[in-house]
Design a protein around this motif. Structure first.
Motif, PDB file in Angstrom:
ATOM      1  N   ARG A  14       0.818  -1.373  -0.123  1.00  0.00           N
ATOM      2  CA  ARG A  14      -0.277   0.122   0.401  1.00  0.00           C
ATOM      3  C   ARG A  14       0.703   1.486  -0.165  1.00  0.00           C
ATOM      4  O   ARG A  14       2.045   1.198   1.376  1.00  0.00           O
ATOM      5  N   PHE A  15       0.311   2.266  -0.897  1.00  0.00           N
ATOM      6  CA  PHE A  15       1.411   3.691  -0.784  1.00  0.00           C
ATOM      7  C   PHE A  15       0.015   4.324  -0.400  1.00  0.00           C
ATOM      8  O   PHE A  15      -0.367   5.126  -1.402  1.00  0.00           O
ATOM      9  N   GLY A  16       0.545   5.179   0.678  1.00  0.00           N
ATOM     10  CA  GLY A  16      -0.859   5.766   1.250  1.00  0.00           C
ATOM     11  C   GLY A  16      -2.113   5.468   1.025  1.00  0.00           C
ATOM     12  O   GLY A  16      -2.142   4.152   1.223  1.00  0.00           O
ATOM     13  N   GLY A  17      -2.866   5.740   0.159  1.00  0.00           N
ATOM     14  CA  GLY A  17      -4.724   5.078   0.104  1.00  0.00           C
ATOM     15  C   GLY A  17      -4.216   4.001  -0.628  1.00  0.00           C
ATOM     16  O   GLY A  17      -4.873   3.584  -1.010  1.00  0.00           O
ATOM     17  N   LEU A  18      -3.297   3.994  -1.370  1.00  0.00           N
ATOM     18  CA  LEU A  18      -3.334   3.536  -3.081  1.00  0.00           C
ATOM     19  C   LEU A  18      -2.841   2.108  -2.987  1.00  0.00           C
ATOM     20  O   LEU A  18      -2.209   2.004  -1.700  1.00  0.00           O
ATOM     21  N   VAL A  19      -3.165   1.207  -3.300  1.00  0.00           N
ATOM     22  CA  VAL A  19      -3.479  -0.502  -3.176  1.00  0.00           C
ATOM     23  C   VAL A  19      -2.862  -0.902  -4.465  1.00  0.00           C
ATOM     24  O   VAL A  19      -3.503  -1.113  -5.295  1.00  0.00           O
ATOM     25  N   ALA A  20      -1.313  -0.772  -4.271  1.00  0.00           N
ATOM     26  CA  ALA A  20      -0.054  -1.609  -5.425  1.00  0.00           C
ATOM     27  C   ALA A  20      -0.258  -2.527  -6.188  1.00  0.00           C
ATOM     28  O   ALA A  20      -0.388  -3.123  -7.135  1.00  0.00           O
ATOM     29  N   VAL A  21      -0.168  -3.584  -4.578  1.00  0.00           N
ATOM     30  CA  VAL A  21      -0.399  -5.051  -4.745  1.00  0.00           C
ATOM     31  C   VAL A  21      -1.353  -5.813  -3.795  1.00  0.00           C
ATOM     32  O   VAL A  21      -0.993  -5.005  -2.720  1.00  0.00           O
ATOM     33  N   GLY A  38       0.761  -7.942 -17.663  1.00  0.00           N
ATOM     34  CA  GLY A  38      -0.408  -7.044 -17.035  1.00  0.00           C
ATOM     35  C   GLY A  38      -0.663  -5.329 -17.447  1.00  0.00           C
ATOM     36  O   GLY A  38       0.722  -5.000 -17.897  1.00  0.00           O
ATOM     37  N   PRO A  39      -1.933  -5.446 -17.352  1.00  0.00           N
ATOM     38  CA  PRO A  39      -1.318  -3.427 -18.079  1.00  0.00           C
ATOM     39  C   PRO A  39      -0.702  -2.370 -17.007  1.00  0.00           C
ATOM     40  O   PRO A  39      -0.087  -2.804 -16.118  1.00  0.00           O
ATOM     41  N   ASN A  40      -0.126  -0.928 -17.528  1.00  0.00           N
ATOM     42  CA  ASN A  40       0.269  -0.356 -16.930  1.00  0.00           C
ATOM     43  C   ASN A  40      -0.490  -0.422 -15.550  1.00  0.00           C
ATOM     44  O   ASN A  40      -1.583  -0.112 -16.008  1.00  0.00           O
ATOM     45  N   GLY A  41       0.454  -0.470 -14.440  1.00  0.00           N
ATOM     46  CA  GLY A  41       0.063   0.210 -13.223  1.00  0.00           C
ATOM     47  C   GLY A  41      -0.455  -1.207 -12.675  1.00  0.00           C
ATOM     48  O   GLY A  41      -0.617  -1.286 -11.372  1.00  0.00           O
ATOM     49  N   ALA A  42      -0.505  -2.338 -12.853  1.00  0.00           N
ATOM     50  CA  ALA A  42      -0.912  -3.721 -12.431  1.00  0.00           C
ATOM     51  C   ALA A  42      -0.212  -4.343 -11.262  1.00  0.00           C
ATOM     52  O   ALA A  42      -0.966  -5.363 -10.731  1.00  0.00           O
ATOM     53  N   GLY A  43       0.623  -3.209 -10.824  1.00  0.00           N
ATOM     54  CA  GLY A  43       1.516  -3.194  -9.215  1.00  0.00           C
ATOM     55  C   GLY A  43       2.693  -4.893  -9.963  1.00  0.00           C
ATOM     56  O   GLY A  43       3.078  -4.898  -8.424  1.00  0.00           O
ATOM     57  N   LYS A  44       3.371  -4.629 -11.141  1.00  0.00           N
ATOM     58  CA  LYS A  44       4.337  -6.012 -11.868  1.00  0.00           C
ATOM     59  C   LYS A  44       5.708  -5.313 -11.092  1.00  0.00           C
ATOM     60  O   LYS A  44       6.318  -5.752 -10.522  1.00  0.00           O
ATOM     61  N   SER A  45       5.955  -4.003 -11.493  1.00  0.00           N
ATOM     62  CA  SER A  45       7.243  -3.195 -10.689  1.00  0.00           C
ATOM     63  C   SER A  45       7.186  -3.310  -9.963  1.00  0.00           C
ATOM     64  O   SER A  45       8.729  -3.546  -8.459  1.00  0.00           O
ATOM     65  N   THR A  46       6.216  -3.236  -9.001  1.00  0.00           N
ATOM     66  CA  THR A  46       6.453  -2.965  -7.111  1.00  0.00           C
ATOM     67  C   THR A  46       7.038  -4.838  -6.890  1.00  0.00           C
ATOM     68  O   THR A  46       7.287  -4.466  -5.280  1.00  0.00           O
TER      69      THR A  46
HETATM   70  N1  LIG Z   1       6.887   4.154  -4.729  1.00  0.00           N
HETATM   71  C1  LIG Z   1       5.634   4.028  -4.959  1.00  0.00           C
HETATM   72  N2  LIG Z   1       4.578   5.120  -4.153  1.00  0.00           N
HETATM   73  C2  LIG Z   1       3.562   5.575  -4.811  1.00  0.00           C
HETATM   74  N3  LIG Z   1       3.293   4.492  -5.332  1.00  0.00           N
HETATM   75  C3  LIG Z   1       3.715   4.218  -6.515  1.00  0.00           C
HETATM   76  C4  LIG Z   1       5.088   3.569  -5.964  1.00  0.00           C
HETATM   77  N4  LIG Z   1       5.198   2.725  -7.277  1.00  0.00           N
HETATM   78  C5  LIG Z   1       4.541   2.555  -7.570  1.00  0.00           C
HETATM   79  N5  LIG Z   1       3.201   2.878  -7.514  1.00  0.00           N
HETATM   80  C6  LIG Z   1       2.024   2.973  -7.950  1.00  0.00           C
HETATM   81  O1  LIG Z   1       1.759   1.852  -7.727  1.00  0.00           O
HETATM   82  C7  LIG Z   1       0.943   1.437  -8.954  1.00  0.00           C
HETATM   83  C8  LIG Z   1       1.345  -0.007  -9.311  1.00  0.00           C
HETATM   84  O2  LIG Z   1       2.599   0.546 -10.392  1.00  0.00           O
HETATM   85  P1  LIG Z   1       3.864  -0.444 -11.103  1.00  0.00           P
HETATM   86  O3  LIG Z   1       4.047  -1.441  -9.868  1.00  0.00           O
HETATM   87  O4  LIG Z   1       4.523   0.468 -11.404  1.00  0.00           O
HETATM   88  O5  LIG Z   1       3.087  -1.342 -12.236  1.00  0.00           O
HETATM   89  P2  LIG Z   1       3.468  -1.921 -13.361  1.00  0.00           P
HETATM   90  O6  LIG Z   1       4.966  -2.040 -12.696  1.00  0.00           O
HETATM   91  O7  LIG Z   1       2.368  -2.980 -13.534  1.00  0.00           O
HETATM   92  O8  LIG Z   1       3.265  -1.275 -14.374  1.00  0.00           O
HETATM   93  C9  LIG Z   1       0.872   2.673  -9.819  1.00  0.00           C
HETATM   94  O9  LIG Z   1      -0.401   3.237  -9.093  1.00  0.00           O
HETATM   95  C10 LIG Z   1       1.893   3.833  -9.373  1.00  0.00           C
HETATM   96  O10 LIG Z   1       1.505   4.873  -9.495  1.00  0.00           O
END
Ligand SMILES: Nc1ncnc2c1ncn2[C@@H]1O[C@H](COP(=O)(O)OP(=O)(O)O)[C@@H](O)[C@H]1O
Ligand SMILES: [Mg+2]
Length: 233
Positions: A14-21, A38-46
């Protein structure tokens, strides 16, 4: 079955209010390659950031060789054999190919197996070539080589074929197949031709969740996957 080399157990970020994974479980065994799409923003890099220790999961655990690494520092993950290649290449253009590999060597590690890595990358005889003169694809492969210097047990590649043409992409498939004999590999990819060619277990992430998992065709035929991802164009 043997213990997975690396395992995410119900990981949430979770990043603040955002659930990334949101509760992802994934395990990768020795010798295995696995694709994450998965599409952009799916949480892959996270998810990769969690697997390498750069982001601490809000919930769940990361196990390496069956040991809990949750909350441990990044260098502990690296020392345990987890390496990654980032999305953007970060080679040193002013150095030659051989020196790029040498600087990737951590202090105290074994004498670099330079010839072996050069051969693997298709760079035999190119140790003295300035890295800045390499093609885009070659720069990506050099960076993979830099990650291999530490002899990782697990190699995570975030979009390794970004910006590559079809030939370079297919070369990357073969390179990853060769690397799999020495490390477990997880690859994040957008290029569906690449994922099809690799033909390995594929996870589809969407809004932080695994919505499908299986062989390429199984996943590609999944209606939900087609709706959120493959059907988009
Ligand atoms: N360090 C961070 N702080 C805040 N939000 C983040 C951070 N890293 C990723 N996010 C958010 O988490 C979500 C998933 O991002 P990410 O894992 O980069 O997706 P992907 O690699 O699948 O495109 C996105 O909404 C992104 O903006
Ligand atoms: Mg990403």
């Amino acid at each position: 079955m043997s213990t997975p080399l690396i395992e995410a157990d119900n990981v949430g970020v979770r990043f603040g209010g955002l659930v990334a994974v949101a509760g992802v479980s994934l395990s990768i065994a020795r010798g295995e390659i696995c694709c994450i799409v998965g599409p952009n923003g799916a949480g892959k890099s996270t998810l990769f950031n969690v697997l390498t220790g750069t982001v601490k999961p809000t919930t769940g655990r990361i196990l390496i060789d069956g040991k809990n690494f949750s909350g441990r520092p990044v260098h502990a993950f690296a020392r345990r054999g987890v390496a990654r290649k980032f999305q953007a290449p970060s080679i040193f253009s002013s150095l030659n190919v051989g020196d790029n590999l040498r600087v990737a060597q951590r202090q105290g590690s074994d004498e670099i197996h330079l010839g072996e890595i050069l051969g693997l990358l298709g760079f035999s005889g190119m140790a003295d070539a300035p890295a800045g003169t390499l093609s885009h694809g070659q720069k990506q492969w050099l960076e993979i080589g830099m990650a291999l210097v530490a002899r990782p047990k697990v190699l995570l590649l975030d979009e390794p074929t970004a910006g590559m043409g079809p030939e370079e992409t297919m070369h990357t498939v073969r390179l990853i197949q060769e690397i799999a004999s020495r490390a477990a590999v997880a690859v994040i990819e957008h290029d569906m031709e690449f994922v099809r060619e690799l033909g390995v277990r594929t996870l589809v992430l969407h809004q932080g969740r695994v919505i499908a998992e299986g062989g390429f065709q199984e996943v590609a035929d999944d209606d939900h996957v087609r709706d959120v991802y493959l059907g988009r164009g």
